[in-house]
Design a protein around this motif. Structure first.
Motif, PDB file in Angstrom:
ATOM      1  N   GLU A  67     -57.463 -64.820  77.152  1.00  0.00           N
ATOM      2  CA  GLU A  67     -58.532 -63.866  77.430  1.00  0.00           C
ATOM      3  C   GLU A  67     -58.360 -62.631  76.538  1.00  0.00           C
ATOM      4  O   GLU A  67     -57.227 -62.225  76.261  1.00  0.00           O
ATOM      5  CB  GLU A  67     -58.500 -63.446  78.903  1.00  0.00           C
ATOM      6  N   PRO A  68     -59.449 -62.031  76.102  1.00  0.00           N
ATOM      7  CA  PRO A  68     -59.331 -60.834  75.258  1.00  0.00           C
ATOM      8  C   PRO A  68     -58.808 -59.647  76.063  1.00  0.00           C
ATOM      9  O   PRO A  68     -58.960 -59.588  77.284  1.00  0.00           O
ATOM     10  CB  PRO A  68     -60.765 -60.582  74.783  1.00  0.00           C
ATOM     11  N   ASP A  69     -58.194 -58.705  75.343  1.00  0.00           N
ATOM     12  CA  ASP A  69     -57.767 -57.459  75.977  1.00  0.00           C
ATOM     13  C   ASP A  69     -59.002 -56.715  76.480  1.00  0.00           C
ATOM     14  O   ASP A  69     -60.124 -56.938  76.013  1.00  0.00           O
ATOM     15  CB  ASP A  69     -57.012 -56.579  74.975  1.00  0.00           C
ATOM     16  N   ASP A  70     -58.788 -55.799  77.437  1.00  0.00           N
ATOM     17  CA  ASP A  70     -59.914 -55.055  78.014  1.00  0.00           C
ATOM     18  C   ASP A  70     -60.735 -54.328  76.958  1.00  0.00           C
ATOM     19  O   ASP A  70     -61.952 -54.295  77.032  1.00  0.00           O
ATOM     20  CB  ASP A  70     -59.409 -54.067  79.047  1.00  0.00           C
ATOM     21  N   TYR A  71     -60.059 -53.732  75.967  1.00  0.00           N
ATOM     22  CA  TYR A  71     -60.781 -52.964  74.937  1.00  0.00           C
ATOM     23  C   TYR A  71     -61.587 -53.867  74.005  1.00  0.00           C
ATOM     24  O   TYR A  71     -62.423 -53.388  73.251  1.00  0.00           O
ATOM     25  CB  TYR A  71     -59.811 -52.096  74.136  1.00  0.00           C
ATOM     26  N   ASP A  72     -61.349 -55.170  74.062  1.00  0.00           N
ATOM     27  CA  ASP A  72     -61.996 -56.092  73.135  1.00  0.00           C
ATOM     28  C   ASP A  72     -63.064 -56.948  73.808  1.00  0.00           C
ATOM     29  O   ASP A  72     -63.553 -57.893  73.246  1.00  0.00           O
ATOM     30  CB  ASP A  72     -60.936 -56.972  72.484  1.00  0.00           C
ATOM     31  N   ARG A  73     -63.411 -56.591  75.019  1.00  0.00           N
ATOM     32  CA  ARG A  73     -64.439 -57.358  75.746  1.00  0.00           C
ATOM     33  C   ARG A  73     -65.820 -56.786  75.474  1.00  0.00           C
ATOM     34  O   ARG A  73     -65.966 -55.617  75.152  1.00  0.00           O
ATOM     35  CB  ARG A  73     -64.171 -57.289  77.259  1.00  0.00           C
ATOM     36  N   LEU A  74     -66.802 -57.624  75.620  1.00  0.00           N
ATOM     37  CA  LEU A  74     -68.183 -57.180  75.443  1.00  0.00           C
ATOM     38  C   LEU A  74     -68.655 -56.468  76.683  1.00  0.00           C
ATOM     39  O   LEU A  74     -68.290 -56.731  77.763  1.00  0.00           O
ATOM     40  CB  LEU A  74     -69.118 -58.365  75.154  1.00  0.00           C
TER      41      LEU A  74
END
Length: 74
Positions: A67-74
């Motif tokens: 899963e992407p890091d929080d800062y890298d989510r849409l």
């Protein structure tokens, strides 16, 4: 060769501005822009011809399935 093309007013006005600044005709501005676009499409086709689905999938296999890091989510 002569070709008639309809362009939006906004685009034509911008071409007139460029032509005035560069001291060339509006026809030259459009011809130059068209030639550059054709060249860009040819470069894209050449690059696409060098690629392959197999190479793409090989690279994608290296991407971690997390899963992407929080800062890298849409």
């Amino acid at each position: 060769m002569t070709v008639s093309v309809e362009v939006p007013d906004k685009l034509y006005r911008k071409a007139v501005e460029i032509a005035n600044v560069r001291q060339v005709s509006v026809d030259e501005v459009f011809a130059s822009a068209f030639a550059e676009q054709l060249s860009a499409w040819e470069r894209l086709e050449q690059r696409a011809a060098r690629g392959s689905r197999e190479k793409f999938l090989a690279v994608m296999d290296k991407v971690p399935d997390v899963e992407p890091d929080d800062y890298d989510r849409l």
